[in-house]
Design an enzyme around this catalytic site. Structure first.
Site, PDB file in Angstrom:
ATOM      1  N   LYS A   1      -3.328   1.774 -35.852  1.00 38.66           N
ATOM      2  CA  LYS A   1      -3.694   3.040 -36.498  1.00 38.66           C
ATOM      3  C   LYS A   1      -5.133   3.058 -36.996  1.00 38.66           C
ATOM      4  O   LYS A   1      -5.810   4.077 -36.924  1.00 38.66           O
ATOM      5  CB  LYS A   1      -2.732   3.323 -37.654  1.00 38.66           C
ATOM      6  CG  LYS A   1      -1.281   3.520 -37.245  1.00 38.66           C
ATOM      7  CD  LYS A   1      -0.431   3.867 -38.459  1.00 38.66           C
ATOM      8  CE  LYS A   1       1.022   4.058 -38.083  1.00 38.66           C
ATOM      9  NZ  LYS A   1       1.707   2.807 -37.745  1.00 38.66           N
TER      10      LYS A   1
ATOM     11  N   ARG B   1       3.943   7.298 -25.526  1.00 40.58           N
ATOM     12  CA  ARG B   1       5.242   7.204 -24.844  1.00 40.58           C
ATOM     13  C   ARG B   1       5.942   8.548 -24.975  1.00 40.58           C
ATOM     14  O   ARG B   1       5.428   9.479 -25.607  1.00 40.58           O
ATOM     15  CB  ARG B   1       6.099   6.123 -25.510  1.00 40.58           C
ATOM     16  CG  ARG B   1       6.226   6.326 -27.031  1.00 40.58           C
ATOM     17  CD  ARG B   1       7.270   5.452 -27.658  1.00 40.58           C
ATOM     18  NE  ARG B   1       7.206   5.451 -29.108  1.00 40.58           N
ATOM     19  CZ  ARG B   1       7.689   6.411 -29.891  1.00 40.58           C
ATOM     20  NH1 ARG B   1       8.249   7.469 -29.358  1.00 40.58           N
ATOM     21  NH2 ARG B   1       7.605   6.310 -31.204  1.00 40.58           N
TER      22      ARG B   1
END
Length: 652
Positions: A116, A297
């Site tokens: 992140k 994804r």
């Protein structure tokens, strides 16, 4: 197009991929662990390969075994689903090095967005707005605490790897920072093998709105509009919807453009989601949203996007991975109606959403969608399957679509009320209460909504006398009948020409219930209930209920009231734990012990931390007392194991 693919996953996502592959004429190979040998995804696939023991570290996370299985079965590509290895770039390297195709983005794209802190620095360079915070490499506690003060409390500590709310802590005051950081690091280390964190400003009225993006190897990137995932408990999504309620044209334009820009910045190919946090304290405004992270994804909640755009994102994945261009251009992708997805979990909402296990002795979803709506059920389980402590306790995703938000919301409520599950504690009543919540119904959602309304949303009204009587009637033939949905058949031996009563005992929670069941001359059944119900009821029609070993579950709306039916021949040898011990609420690992034998503790004092399903659960003292025994750190415990035993003494 591929002739055969291997699905490196399990449960409902594996079943979901298999359905699309079958429609496209693509053969599928399933994987299964010991616990999943009889699973639905194994039954649905064309072939199945045993991958190892039940723990994920010995099965679904073994990239070497997965690649070997693909090669051995002649699969050309691997679909990772979500979770497990779906966002692991090293696994992608393994797949491609073996000459196979990874159905997803490149390892480079995953690495760019996998951490992140690095992702946010990359997004800042790309001109995508990023929430204020510290995303640096240094991890000293003094530095992190200093950065938190600079940002201004409240702050959010977040694991820099992974997701799903794991390794995340909200901190209101500087005095709480050290304890919260320790907890976040432990949880992150257990879940992702990486205890590094980042610190961000906590947005006071945050909306979690994400944009579905899709790219191909030719440099094309499109968005499929947004989803609102603000309804969360413990930082995990519960009900998702598309489009986002209250979305303005200006914000949608700004967010979707930023999402496409983010995907293009990393040459993205395949399905991906750009997650944004939006400050909704003054309504939805185009300058009040920030990049949070990218999921490289397919998302759990992808069906709501499919419902409102008329697409099959798994088909898109297969086509793009096989070298085709995107099936549609941006101008060809339009929004139609509104969709909701409710995640049905085996969990106890009233006990802080504690994950549950058990066998699904009864599992029944609505046969048809409510009038004017469409519905789909995404599940990987059937009646008789077990909810294992080894994996996520999701039972199904109930997805509905209507012409507008109100119509879809009504369809969601109706569908939840028609869902019947017995054998494990489930969250259907909580989901129905959330769908009916005034703020949620009005579209006034933010990530704190469930927390603010949690007591009301998780409260289950006690069973009515009618519900108890129905359970007693069904239980009155216990032992003589196989489990059945027809309680009246258990009384087939009754003769209505003479008075006859059958004593039946039930247990609901902590309450022991005595009932007398008899048949009246007119064919109705009469059930007389002891305290606390103290009533006599005449029953004629069979309610919705099911009998299963040692139990009866009566369904009323979305609530399933489960009653234990004691075996009258069994010895009454249960030794109650009472107030002198604390037992494990579920199987898990004793992660941290915070008290010692002989120590005097006070009510509410944290005694130990139990890690179950990658989440930490604090076990606290139920009363003042002195510890006689306490579990040791690192101990693996089962459901009901005594964790703490108190010395025998009077409790204040």
């Amino acid at each position: 197009m591929f002739a055969k693919i291997l699905i490196a996953n399990r449960g409902e996502i594996a079943c979901r991929v298999i359905r699309t592959a079958r429609r496209m004429g693509v053969r599928t190979v399933a994987l299964y662990s010991d616990a999943d040998a009889g699973a639905l995804h194994v039954e649905m696939a064309d072939e199945a390969v045993h991958i190892g023991p039940s723990p994920v570290g010995e099965s679904y996370l073994r990239g070497d075994k997965i690649v070997a299985a693909a090669l051995a079965t002649g699969a050309e590509a691997i679909h990772p689903g979500y979770g497990f290895l779906s966002e692991n770039p090293d696994f992608v390297d393994q797949v491609t090095a073996a000459g196979l195709v990874f159905i997803g983005p490149s390892a480079a794209s995953i690495r760019a967005m996998g951490l992140k802190d690095a992702a946010k620095r990359l997004m800042e360079k790309a001109g995508v707005p990023v929430v204020p915070g510290y995303h640096g490499e240094a991890q000293e506690i003094v530095l992190l605490a200093s950065k938190a003060r600079e940002i201004g409390y409240p702050v959010l500590i977040k694991a820099r790897a992974g997701g799903g709310g794991k390794g995340m802590r909200r901190v209101e005051h500087p005095d709480d920072f050290s304890e919260a950081l320790s907890g976040a690091r432990r949880e992150a280390k257990a879940a992702f093998g990486d205890d590094r964190v980042l610190v961000e400003k906590y947005v006071e009225k945050p909306r979690h709105i994400e944009v579905q993006v899709f790219g191909d190897i030719f440099g094309n990137v499109v968005h499929l509009y947004e989803r609102d995932c603000s309804a969360q408990r413990r930082h995990q999504k519960v009900i998702e919807e598309a489009p986002a309620p209250g979305m303005t044209p200006a914000l949608r334009k700004a967010m979707t453009e930023a999402a496409v820009k983010a995907a293009k910045a990393i040459d993205y190919s395949g399905a991906g989601t750009i997650e944004f946090i939006v400050d909704a304290s003054q309504g939805l405004k185009a300058d009040r949203f920030w990049f949070m992270e990218m999921n490289t994804r397919l998302q759990v909640e992808h069906p709501v996007t499919e419902m409102v755009t008329g697409t099959d994102l798994v088909e898109w994945q297969l086509r793009v991975a096989s070298g085709e261009k995107l099936p549609k251009t941006q101008s060809e992708i339009t929004l139609s109606g509104h969709a909701f997805e409710a995640r049905i979990y085996a969990e106890d909402a009233a006990k802080g959403f504690l994950p549950a296990t058990g066998t699904l002795h009864h599992l029944k979803f609505p046969d048809t969608a409510p009038e004017g709506a469409s519905m789909r059920i995404e599940t990987g389980v059937r009646t008789g399957d077990a909810i294992s402590p080894f994996y996520d306790p999701m039972i199904a995703k109930l997805v509905v679509h209507g012409k507008n938000r109100q119509a879809a919301l009504e369809a969601l409520g109706i569908s939840l009320s028609q869902t019947e599950i017995a054998g494990s504690t489930v969250n259907t009543a909580f989901l129905a209460a959330l769908a009916a919540d005034a703020d949620f119904s009005a579209g006034d959602v933010d990530t704190g909504l469930i927390g603010r309304h949690q007591q009301a949303l998780t409260a289950v009204p006690p069973p009515s006398s009618e519900i108890v009587a129905a359970a007693a009637l069904a239980a009155s033939g216990a032992g003589a009948q196989a489990p059945t949905r027809d309680p009246w058949s258990s009384l087939a031996g009754y003769a209505h020409f003479h008075a006859m009563a059958r004593r039946t005992r039930l247990r609901y929670g902590e309450d022991d219930i005595l009932a007398l069941v008899s048949m009246r001359p007119d064919g109705r059944f009469q059930v007389a209930l002891d305290a606390p119900y103290d009533s006599a009821l005449d029953l004629r029609a069979a309610p919705r209920l099911t009998r299963w070993p040692g139990h009866v579950t009566v369904f009323s709306g979305a609530v399933g009231y489960s009653f234990a039916v004691p075996d009258p021949l069994a010895r009454a040898d249960e030794i109650a734990a009472g107030a002198d011990s604390l037992r494990a609420p579920m199987p898990g690992l004793v992660k941290l012990v915070r008290a010692a034998k002989g120590e005097t503790v006070i009510k509410g004092q944290p005694l130990l931390i139990l890690e179950a399903m990658k989440m930490e659960h604090t076990i606290s003292a139920a009363h003042d007392g002195t510890i006689a025994e306490i579990a040791t750190e690192g101990a693996q415990v089962t459901d009901g194991t005594v964790l703490v035993r108190f010395a025998e003494e009077a409790h204040g």
